[in-house]
Design a protein around this motif. Structure first.
Motif, mmCIF file in Angstrom:
data_model
loop_
_atom_site.group_PDB
_atom_site.id
_atom_site.type_symbol
_atom_site.label_atom_id
_atom_site.label_comp_id
_atom_site.label_asym_id
_atom_site.label_seq_id
_atom_site.Cartn_x
_atom_site.Cartn_y
_atom_site.Cartn_z
ATOM 1 N N GLY A 53 0.819 -1.212 0.000
ATOM 2 C CA GLY A 53 0.000 0.000 0.000
ATOM 3 C C GLY A 53 0.848 1.255 0.000
ATOM 4 O O GLY A 53 0.586 2.203 -0.757
ATOM 5 N N LYS A 54 1.882 1.272 0.832
ATOM 6 C CA LYS A 54 2.787 2.420 0.899
ATOM 7 C C LYS A 54 3.526 2.592 -0.419
ATOM 8 O O LYS A 54 3.672 3.717 -0.927
ATOM 9 N N GLU A 55 3.990 1.479 -1.015
ATOM 10 C CA GLU A 55 4.717 1.546 -2.285
ATOM 11 C C GLU A 55 3.809 2.038 -3.406
ATOM 12 O O GLU A 55 4.236 2.830 -4.261
ATOM 13 N N LEU A 56 2.585 1.575 -3.421
ATOM 14 C CA LEU A 56 1.649 1.984 -4.464
ATOM 15 C C LEU A 56 1.318 3.469 -4.343
ATOM 16 O O LEU A 56 1.274 4.195 -5.350
ATOM 17 N N ARG A 57 1.091 3.941 -3.125
ATOM 18 C CA ARG A 57 0.796 5.357 -2.927
ATOM 19 C C ARG A 57 1.974 6.228 -3.380
ATOM 20 O O ARG A 57 1.784 7.239 -4.064
ATOM 21 N N ALA A 58 3.188 5.826 -3.003
ATOM 22 C CA ALA A 58 4.375 6.586 -3.401
ATOM 23 C C ALA A 58 4.527 6.591 -4.921
ATOM 24 O O ALA A 58 4.875 7.617 -5.521
#
Length: 219
Positions: free
Chosen positions: A4-9
């Motif tokens: 989730g964090k990687e996708l948002r970034a």
């Protein structure tokens, strides 16, 4: 990996909307939102799709490819962005960083700051003249790098506004090192360190009357 964090970034970096990411992953926009908020965990099959989206070039937005061409360019190129009213470094070519002072310290996400008066004037002009909102066609600037212990260098930079897939504007800059005499001449020609070209300038050139001296007729 925190998907989730990687996708948002990745979305913030590329301007990809949640709806577009959901389409590429084969899930709903609501699921993407839950994933980024860590209220949902991807299945093994979705993890494969996420890895492909984040790493394989064909799944990146067009502007991400543009960034890549800048990063690997053999020319002295940079790209700037506006974040919270500040001018920040977005992308730097390997050649520019390898050139040495003052570019080897440029880092994506870094706020550009200077104590040099003409550089301060240029950075303020980028913001006030609308370079990050598509209100200028191009800007040419001349500036000097001076820092204790480093060699002094003079530069001419051509900045061209470009827009990403999400409609955000950036400044694509090509840098050429010049002599002190060349910089002094530009300051005289431009009446300062900045020369701005507007879209009105382009239109006026297109509407200009033809020069009779350029017309030839058969005798």
């Amino acid at each position: 990996m925190n998907w989730g964090k990687e996708l948002r970034a990745f979305r913030q970096r590329t301007g990809l909307k949640q709806e577009a990411a959901a389409h590429l992953l084969g899930v709903s926009q609501a699921y993407v939102s839950r994933l980024e908020n860590s209220t949902a965990s991807p299945s093994a099959q979705l993890e494969v799709k996420l890895e492909r989206l984040l790493q394989e070039p064909e799944h990146r937005p067009l502007f991400e490819h543009f960034r890549t061409t800048i990063s690997h360019s053999p020319h002295l190129i940079s790209m700037l962005a506006e974040v919270d009213g500040k001018v920040v470094v977005d992308t730097v070519s390997e050649a520019l960083r390898d050139h040495g002072t003052p570019f080897e310290r440029l880092t994506p996400g870094e706020v550009l700051e200077s104590t040099n008066s003409d550089v301060i004037e240029i950075l303020n002009a980028f913001l006030t003249l609308g370079a990050f909102s598509g209100r200028v066609a191009s800007m040419q600037v001349t500036w000097t790098y001076e820092n204790k212990g480093d060699p002094v260098s003079h530069w001419r930079t051509t900045e061209i506004p470009v827009r990403d897939d999400a409609g955000r504007w950036y400044l694509h800059g090509a840098h050429v090192e010049i002599t002190a005499e060349e910089k002094a001449q530009l300051l005289r020609d431009w009446d300062g360190p900045i020369k701005v070209r507007t879209f009105a300038d382009d239109d006026s050139e297109g509407d200009a009357e033809p020069n009779p001296a350029n017309d030839t007729e058969a005798a």
